[in-house]
Motif scaffolding. Structure first.
Motif, PDB file in Angstrom:
ATOM      1  N   HIS A  72     -22.057  -4.699 -34.033  1.00 18.12           N
ATOM      2  CA  HIS A  72     -21.830  -4.158 -35.374  1.00 18.12           C
ATOM      3  C   HIS A  72     -22.173  -5.144 -36.481  1.00 18.12           C
ATOM      4  N   LYS A  73     -22.746  -6.272 -36.095  1.00 21.18           N
ATOM      5  CA  LYS A  73     -23.285  -7.263 -37.050  1.00 21.18           C
ATOM      6  C   LYS A  73     -22.256  -7.744 -38.072  1.00 21.18           C
ATOM      7  N   MET A  74     -21.009  -7.903 -37.637  1.00 19.76           N
ATOM      8  CA  MET A  74     -19.986  -8.425 -38.540  1.00 19.76           C
ATOM      9  C   MET A  74     -20.027  -9.951 -38.517  1.00 19.76           C
ATOM     10  N   SER A  75     -19.891 -10.557 -39.668  1.00 21.35           N
ATOM     11  CA  SER A  75     -19.821 -12.015 -39.723  1.00 21.35           C
ATOM     12  C   SER A  75     -18.412 -12.460 -39.340  1.00 21.35           C
ATOM     13  N   ILE A  76     -18.291 -13.703 -38.967  1.00 23.08           N
ATOM     14  CA  ILE A  76     -16.980 -14.238 -38.599  1.00 23.08           C
ATOM     15  C   ILE A  76     -16.029 -14.178 -39.789  1.00 23.08           C
ATOM     16  N   SER A  77     -16.522 -14.501 -40.979  1.00 20.30           N
ATOM     17  CA  SER A  77     -15.643 -14.478 -42.159  1.00 20.30           C
ATOM     18  C   SER A  77     -15.185 -13.048 -42.481  1.00 20.30           C
ATOM     19  N   SER A  78     -16.074 -12.064 -42.344  1.00 18.24           N
ATOM     20  CA  SER A  78     -15.656 -10.685 -42.628  1.00 18.24           C
ATOM     21  C   SER A  78     -14.690 -10.193 -41.550  1.00 18.24           C
ATOM     22  N   LEU A  79     -14.875 -10.625 -40.328  1.00 21.11           N
ATOM     23  CA  LEU A  79     -13.967 -10.250 -39.254  1.00 21.11           C
ATOM     24  C   LEU A  79     -12.580 -10.847 -39.487  1.00 21.11           C
ATOM     25  N   LYS A  80     -12.536 -12.107 -39.903  1.00 21.91           N
ATOM     26  CA  LYS A  80     -11.257 -12.744 -40.213  1.00 21.91           C
ATOM     27  C   LYS A  80     -10.544 -11.999 -41.341  1.00 21.91           C
ATOM     28  N   PHE A  81     -11.305 -11.638 -42.362  1.00 18.98           N
ATOM     29  CA  PHE A  81     -10.729 -10.914 -43.491  1.00 18.98           C
ATOM     30  C   PHE A  81     -10.160  -9.572 -43.032  1.00 18.98           C
ATOM     31  N   LEU A  82     -10.919  -8.845 -42.240  1.00 24.89           N
ATOM     32  CA  LEU A  82     -10.487  -7.539 -41.749  1.00 24.89           C
ATOM     33  C   LEU A  82      -9.234  -7.662 -40.882  1.00 24.89           C
ATOM     34  N   LEU A  83      -9.175  -8.666 -40.037  1.00 20.99           N
ATOM     35  CA  LEU A  83      -7.992  -8.879 -39.199  1.00 20.99           C
ATOM     36  C   LEU A  83      -6.765  -9.236 -40.046  1.00 20.99           C
ATOM     37  N   GLN A  84      -6.971 -10.015 -41.112  1.00 26.63           N
ATOM     38  CA  GLN A  84      -5.860 -10.345 -42.014  1.00 26.63           C
ATOM     39  C   GLN A  84      -5.340  -9.092 -42.716  1.00 26.63           C
ATOM     40  N   ASN A  89      -1.142  -5.094 -43.278  1.00 27.15           N
ATOM     41  CA  ASN A  89      -0.956  -3.655 -43.467  1.00 27.15           C
ATOM     42  C   ASN A  89      -1.109  -2.932 -42.127  1.00 27.15           C
ATOM     43  N   PRO A  90      -0.118  -3.091 -41.229  1.00 28.71           N
ATOM     44  CA  PRO A  90      -0.277  -2.547 -39.879  1.00 28.71           C
ATOM     45  C   PRO A  90      -0.392  -1.014 -39.832  1.00 28.71           C
ATOM     46  N   LYS A  91       0.028  -0.349 -40.864  1.00 28.51           N
ATOM     47  CA  LYS A  91      -0.050   1.115 -40.867  1.00 28.51           C
ATOM     48  C   LYS A  91      -1.323   1.631 -41.523  1.00 28.51           C
ATOM     49  N   ILE A  92      -2.247   0.730 -41.772  1.00 33.57           N
ATOM     50  CA  ILE A  92      -3.504   1.112 -42.415  1.00 33.57           C
ATOM     51  C   ILE A  92      -4.217   2.151 -41.539  1.00 33.57           C
ATOM     52  N   ASP A  93      -4.828   3.109 -42.181  1.00 33.31           N
ATOM     53  CA  ASP A  93      -5.537   4.168 -41.482  1.00 33.31           C
ATOM     54  C   ASP A  93      -6.954   3.703 -41.172  1.00 33.31           C
ATOM     55  N   LEU A  94      -7.176   3.291 -39.933  1.00 33.89           N
ATOM     56  CA  LEU A  94      -8.492   2.818 -39.523  1.00 33.89           C
ATOM     57  C   LEU A  94      -9.403   4.011 -39.245  1.00 33.89           C
ATOM     58  N   PRO A  95     -10.690   3.844 -39.474  1.00 34.49           N
ATOM     59  CA  PRO A  95     -11.611   4.958 -39.228  1.00 34.49           C
ATOM     60  C   PRO A  95     -11.639   5.333 -37.744  1.00 34.49           C
ATOM     61  N   ASN A  96     -11.927   6.575 -37.472  1.00 30.93           N
ATOM     62  CA  ASN A  96     -11.985   7.061 -36.102  1.00 30.93           C
ATOM     63  C   ASN A  96     -13.414   6.920 -35.576  1.00 30.93           C
ATOM     64  N   ASN A  97     -13.894   5.693 -35.561  1.00 26.24           N
ATOM     65  CA  ASN A  97     -15.217   5.400 -35.011  1.00 26.24           C
ATOM     66  C   ASN A  97     -15.070   4.215 -34.059  1.00 26.24           C
ATOM     67  N   GLU A  98     -16.169   3.708 -33.543  1.00 27.62           N
ATOM     68  CA  GLU A  98     -16.082   2.633 -32.557  1.00 27.62           C
ATOM     69  C   GLU A  98     -15.399   1.387 -33.117  1.00 27.62           C
ATOM     70  N   LYS A  99     -15.729   1.012 -34.356  1.00 28.30           N
ATOM     71  CA  LYS A  99     -15.099  -0.177 -34.960  1.00 28.30           C
ATOM     72  C   LYS A  99     -13.588   0.020 -35.069  1.00 28.30           C
ATOM     73  N   GLY A 100     -13.179   1.178 -35.535  1.00 33.75           N
ATOM     74  CA  GLY A 100     -11.754   1.466 -35.670  1.00 33.75           C
ATOM     75  C   GLY A 100     -11.036   1.423 -34.337  1.00 33.75           C
ATOM     76  N   LYS A 101     -11.659   1.975 -33.304  1.00 34.59           N
ATOM     77  CA  LYS A 101     -11.055   1.971 -31.970  1.00 34.59           C
ATOM     78  C   LYS A 101     -10.924   0.551 -31.434  1.00 34.59           C
ATOM     79  N   ILE A 102     -11.940  -0.263 -31.648  1.00 33.85           N
ATOM     80  CA  ILE A 102     -11.893  -1.660 -31.192  1.00 33.85           C
ATOM     81  C   ILE A 102     -10.782  -2.406 -31.924  1.00 33.85           C
ATOM     82  N   LEU A 103     -10.695  -2.215 -33.233  1.00 33.03           N
ATOM     83  CA  LEU A 103      -9.650  -2.891 -34.010  1.00 33.03           C
ATOM     84  C   LEU A 103      -8.255  -2.443 -33.579  1.00 33.03           C
ATOM     85  N   LYS A 104      -8.088  -1.165 -33.250  1.00 28.37           N
ATOM     86  CA  LYS A 104      -6.795  -0.676 -32.763  1.00 28.37           C
ATOM     87  C   LYS A 104      -6.429  -1.357 -31.448  1.00 28.37           C
ATOM     88  N   GLU A 105      -7.408  -1.514 -30.558  1.00 26.78           N
ATOM     89  CA  GLU A 105      -7.156  -2.189 -29.286  1.00 26.78           C
ATOM     90  C   GLU A 105      -6.841  -3.666 -29.515  1.00 26.78           C
TER      91      GLU A 105
END
Length: 119
Positions: A72-84, A89-105
């Motif tokens: 998905h061509k994410m940079s390390i800095s953008s990945l760190k930001f997204l994980l933060q 915000n653990p109740k954030i509504d993640l998209p129902n796509n592959e990225k969202g599923k991976i982040l949920k896991e």
């Protein structure tokens, strides 16, 4: 004499070379993830050298990272930001796509809180 199977998913048993082979990456890439604090490796002293060891949970965590970085061509800095953001915000509504599923896991992985609070 009987042996108990005490190997759990959080037992650090795998070396850098083995994990690099499983993930099809170089050991240097694993060290980069460690340096960037995207993984908290277990360290053991073997004489004068300190080795990194990985658990099954670590491998699953790294597989999620690799998919997001490589496929998905994410940079390390953008990945760190997204994980933060997900951590705060653990109740954030993640998209129902592959990225969202991976982040949920990844959120379910025991490494999530340990890694993200080290950023």
């Amino acid at each position: 004499m009987t042996f108990k199977n005490e190997f759990t998913k959080d037992a650090p048993l795998l070396t850098t070379g083995v994990v690099a082979g499983i993930l099809k990456i170089t050991p240097d890439r694993l060290r980069t993830y460690d340096t960037e604090k995207l993984i908290s490796t277990h360290r053991v002293n073997t004489g004068q050298v300190q080795k990194r060891l990985y658990s099954q949970n670590d491998v699953e965590w790294l597989q999620g990272l690799r998919i997001l970085v490589k496929d998905h061509k994410m940079s390390i800095s953008s990945l760190k930001f997204l994980l933060q953001v997900l951590y705060r915000n653990p109740k954030i509504d993640l998209p129902n796509n592959e990225k969202g599923k991976i982040l949920k896991e990844m959120y379910k992985n025991p490494n999530f809180k340990d890694v993200v609070k080290n950023f």
